[in-house]
Motif scaffolding. Structure first.
Motif, mmCIF file in Angstrom:
data_model
loop_
_atom_site.group_PDB
_atom_site.id
_atom_site.type_symbol
_atom_site.label_atom_id
_atom_site.label_comp_id
_atom_site.label_asym_id
_atom_site.label_seq_id
_atom_site.Cartn_x
_atom_site.Cartn_y
_atom_site.Cartn_z
ATOM 1 N N VAL A 2 0.820 -1.216 0.000
ATOM 2 C CA VAL A 2 0.000 0.000 0.000
ATOM 3 C C VAL A 2 0.854 1.267 0.000
ATOM 4 C CG1 VAL A 2 -0.256 -0.062 2.530
ATOM 5 C CG2 VAL A 2 -1.924 1.165 1.135
ATOM 6 N N ALA A 3 1.934 1.292 0.778
ATOM 7 C CA ALA A 3 2.775 2.491 0.817
ATOM 8 C C ALA A 3 3.474 2.709 -0.519
ATOM 9 C CB ALA A 3 3.796 2.375 1.946
ATOM 10 N N ARG A 4 3.960 1.606 -1.117
ATOM 11 C CA ARG A 4 4.626 1.711 -2.426
ATOM 12 C C ARG A 4 3.660 2.219 -3.492
ATOM 13 N NH1 ARG A 4 4.962 -3.771 -4.354
ATOM 14 N NH2 ARG A 4 2.819 -3.233 -4.919
ATOM 15 N N ASP A 5 2.442 1.662 -3.510
ATOM 16 C CA ASP A 5 1.469 2.073 -4.522
ATOM 17 C C ASP A 5 1.110 3.540 -4.374
ATOM 18 O OD1 ASP A 5 1.430 -0.433 -5.627
ATOM 19 O OD2 ASP A 5 -0.399 -1.079 -4.609
ATOM 20 N N LEU A 6 0.964 3.998 -3.135
ATOM 21 C CA LEU A 6 0.633 5.401 -2.916
ATOM 22 C C LEU A 6 1.773 6.295 -3.375
ATOM 23 C CD1 LEU A 6 -1.452 7.375 -1.805
ATOM 24 C CD2 LEU A 6 -0.394 7.131 0.445
ATOM 25 N N ALA A 7 2.997 5.892 -3.075
ATOM 26 C CA ALA A 7 4.150 6.706 -3.458
ATOM 27 C C ALA A 7 4.354 6.738 -4.967
ATOM 28 C CB ALA A 7 5.414 6.171 -2.772
ATOM 29 N N THR A 8 4.006 5.648 -5.656
ATOM 30 C CA THR A 8 4.207 5.585 -7.108
ATOM 31 C C THR A 8 2.940 5.943 -7.885
ATOM 32 O OG1 THR A 8 3.723 3.200 -7.086
ATOM 33 C CG2 THR A 8 6.040 3.872 -6.915
ATOM 34 N N ARG A 9 1.919 6.405 -7.183
ATOM 35 C CA ARG A 9 0.680 6.879 -7.809
ATOM 36 C C ARG A 9 -0.049 5.788 -8.573
ATOM 37 N NH1 ARG A 9 1.775 13.118 -9.816
ATOM 38 N NH2 ARG A 9 2.597 13.871 -7.824
ATOM 39 N N GLN A 10 -0.134 4.624 -7.972
ATOM 40 C CA GLN A 10 -0.899 3.524 -8.552
ATOM 41 C C GLN A 10 -2.058 3.188 -7.627
ATOM 42 O OE1 GLN A 10 1.270 0.228 -10.563
ATOM 43 N NE2 GLN A 10 3.018 1.032 -9.459
ATOM 44 N N GLU A 25 -6.561 8.421 -3.185
ATOM 45 C CA GLU A 25 -6.471 8.373 -4.635
ATOM 46 C C GLU A 25 -5.039 8.624 -5.069
ATOM 47 O OE1 GLU A 25 -9.196 11.205 -6.164
ATOM 48 O OE2 GLU A 25 -10.968 10.147 -5.443
ATOM 49 N N PRO A 26 -4.514 7.811 -5.992
ATOM 50 C CA PRO A 26 -3.131 7.999 -6.431
ATOM 51 C C PRO A 26 -2.943 9.361 -7.075
ATOM 52 C CG PRO A 26 -4.305 6.529 -7.921
ATOM 53 C CD PRO A 26 -5.191 6.743 -6.730
ATOM 54 N N GLY A 27 -1.860 10.025 -6.684
ATOM 55 C CA GLY A 27 -1.554 11.324 -7.269
ATOM 56 C C GLY A 27 -2.186 12.492 -6.547
ATOM 57 N N HIS A 28 -3.137 12.209 -5.637
ATOM 58 C CA HIS A 28 -3.821 13.303 -4.945
ATOM 59 C C HIS A 28 -3.476 13.365 -3.466
ATOM 60 C CE1 HIS A 28 -6.566 14.698 -8.135
ATOM 61 N NE2 HIS A 28 -6.429 13.466 -8.593
ATOM 62 N N ARG A 29 -2.933 12.290 -2.912
ATOM 63 C CA ARG A 29 -2.616 12.276 -1.495
ATOM 64 C C ARG A 29 -1.179 11.807 -1.319
ATOM 65 N NH1 ARG A 29 -7.486 12.279 1.338
ATOM 66 N NH2 ARG A 29 -6.224 12.872 3.149
ATOM 67 N N ALA A 30 -0.472 12.479 -0.430
ATOM 68 C CA ALA A 30 0.920 12.147 -0.178
ATOM 69 C C ALA A 30 1.030 10.921 0.724
ATOM 70 C CB ALA A 30 1.623 13.341 0.475
ATOM 71 N N PRO A 31 2.200 10.261 0.743
ATOM 72 C CA PRO A 31 2.372 9.117 1.643
ATOM 73 C C PRO A 31 2.102 9.450 3.096
ATOM 74 C CG PRO A 31 4.122 9.138 -0.004
ATOM 75 C CD PRO A 31 3.349 10.421 -0.181
ATOM 76 N N ASP A 32 2.283 10.715 3.493
ATOM 77 C CA ASP A 32 2.005 11.103 4.877
ATOM 78 C C ASP A 32 0.548 10.895 5.243
ATOM 79 O OD1 ASP A 32 4.594 11.788 5.411
ATOM 80 O OD2 ASP A 32 4.326 13.923 4.983
ATOM 81 N N ASN A 33 -0.331 10.798 4.263
ATOM 82 C CA ASN A 33 -1.758 10.606 4.550
ATOM 83 C C ASN A 33 -2.102 9.160 4.872
ATOM 84 O OD1 ASN A 33 -2.029 12.937 2.008
ATOM 85 N ND2 ASN A 33 -2.925 13.338 4.017
ATOM 86 N N LEU A 34 -1.133 8.245 4.757
ATOM 87 C CA LEU A 34 -1.449 6.832 4.934
ATOM 88 C C LEU A 34 -1.935 6.528 6.343
ATOM 89 C CD1 LEU A 34 -1.544 3.953 3.907
ATOM 90 C CD2 LEU A 34 0.908 3.755 4.381
ATOM 91 N N TYR A 35 -1.207 6.963 7.362
ATOM 92 C CA TYR A 35 -1.584 6.627 8.729
ATOM 93 C C TYR A 35 -2.920 7.234 9.141
ATOM 94 C CZ TYR A 35 2.711 4.157 9.678
ATOM 95 O OH TYR A 35 3.715 3.232 9.652
ATOM 96 N N PRO A 36 -3.164 8.527 8.895
ATOM 97 C CA PRO A 36 -4.492 9.061 9.220
ATOM 98 C C PRO A 36 -5.614 8.331 8.487
ATOM 99 C CG PRO A 36 -2.942 10.847 8.825
ATOM 100 C CD PRO A 36 -2.245 9.582 8.426
ATOM 101 N N SER A 37 -5.354 7.924 7.234
ATOM 102 C CA SER A 37 -6.389 7.220 6.467
ATOM 103 C C SER A 37 -6.668 5.842 7.050
ATOM 104 C CB SER A 37 -5.959 7.103 5.002
ATOM 105 O OG SER A 37 -5.845 8.384 4.411
ATOM 106 N N ILE A 38 -5.625 5.165 7.507
ATOM 107 C CA ILE A 38 -5.822 3.862 8.150
ATOM 108 C C ILE A 38 -6.655 4.020 9.412
ATOM 109 C CG2 ILE A 38 -4.627 2.031 9.430
ATOM 110 C CD1 ILE A 38 -2.413 2.172 7.321
ATOM 111 N N ARG A 39 -6.368 5.043 10.199
ATOM 112 C CA ARG A 39 -7.136 5.253 11.431
ATOM 113 C C ARG A 39 -8.596 5.531 11.111
ATOM 114 N NH1 ARG A 39 -2.223 7.819 13.086
ATOM 115 N NH2 ARG A 39 -2.970 9.857 12.389
ATOM 116 N N ARG A 40 -8.844 6.354 10.080
ATOM 117 C CA ARG A 40 -10.226 6.642 9.704
ATOM 118 C C ARG A 40 -10.927 5.383 9.200
ATOM 119 N NH1 ARG A 40 -7.811 11.435 7.734
ATOM 120 N NH2 ARG A 40 -7.631 10.546 5.640
#
Length: 224
Positions: free
Chosen positions: A135-143, A154-169
């Motif tokens: 999941v982190a790789r896909d987000l970073a590579t916009r897939q 969404e790929p290309g619209h959210r930075a990898p920093d958004n991963l943890y808050p998104s998991i919590r939500r």
């Protein structure tokens, strides 16, 4: 076994060129691997026309599925519905061909539909597992992926920093486990079509591949 290894690396060449922009010269290695695998499969099957017909059918279905999947993963607002999820299984179809050759050699062509269905079902589970752990790789590579969609990323619209808050939500909303459940269900159902070909070893292997969790390290240690 020789053909299986060739086909595995052939598919990896294709995947790396499309998803990771690997050296385009991998095209030539992919062609050589496919040529060697096909020669071996024809020898094993003992029926060249039948094996070539199965090879062509698999190549067409695999190509169509992979082409559609590339569009889905690059789309800004992909819809990962049942059709898109089922498509993931067809991306593993080349791995069925060595088993197809064995069935043809054993005069068990009637088992081919069950073999293909098994590979499709297992393929869904394996691909969804890959999406979870990548999941982190896909987000970073916009897939895009079904798991990223569960996280509303969404790929290309959210930075990898958004991963943890998104998991919590996603944990609060209850949709964090959807892809885990789909992957586990696909793997559990994978061996059902091949009930006439029991394999305890294969059953144990499939059970061990079920995703049961995701290793999330503390954010300050996470390598994007």
């Amino acid at each position: 076994g020789e053909a299986m290894i060739c086909l595995y690396f052939s598919v990896r060449c294709q995947d790396d060129r499309v998803d990771e922009g690997a050296d385009p010269k991998l095209t030539y290695l992919e062609a050589a691997l496919n040529a060697h695998a096909l020669r071996v499969l024809v020898e094993v099957a003992g029926d060249a026309p039948a094996m070539l017909a199965e090879w062509q059918a698999v190549a067409l279905e695999f190509g169509a599925a992979a082409h559609r999947d590339v569009d889905l993963r690059a789309a800004e607002h992909a819809v990962w519905d049942d059709e898109a999820i089922a498509l993931q299984g067809a991306k593993y179809l080349p791995m069925a061909l060595p088993l197809v050759a064995l069935l043809l050699a054993a005069d068990r062509a009637s088992d081919l539909p069950a073999m293909y269905e098994t590979v499709r079902r297992l393929g869904v589970g394996l691909q969804l597992s890959n999406d979870i752990y990548g999941v982190a790789r896909d987000l970073a590579t916009r897939q895009g992926s079904p798991f990223l969609a569960d996280l509303e990323l969404e790929p290309g619209h959210r930075a990898p920093d958004n991963l943890y808050p998104s998991i919590r939500r996603a944990l609060r909303r209850g949709n964090f486990v959807r892809t885990f459940e789909l992957a586990a269900a696909s793997l559990r159902a994978g061996l059902e079509p091949l009930a006439s070909l029991p394999s305890p070893r294969l059953a144990r292997h499939v059970e061990q591949r079920r995703p049961v969790g995701i290793n999330i390290r503390p954010k300050q240690q996470y390598d994007h």
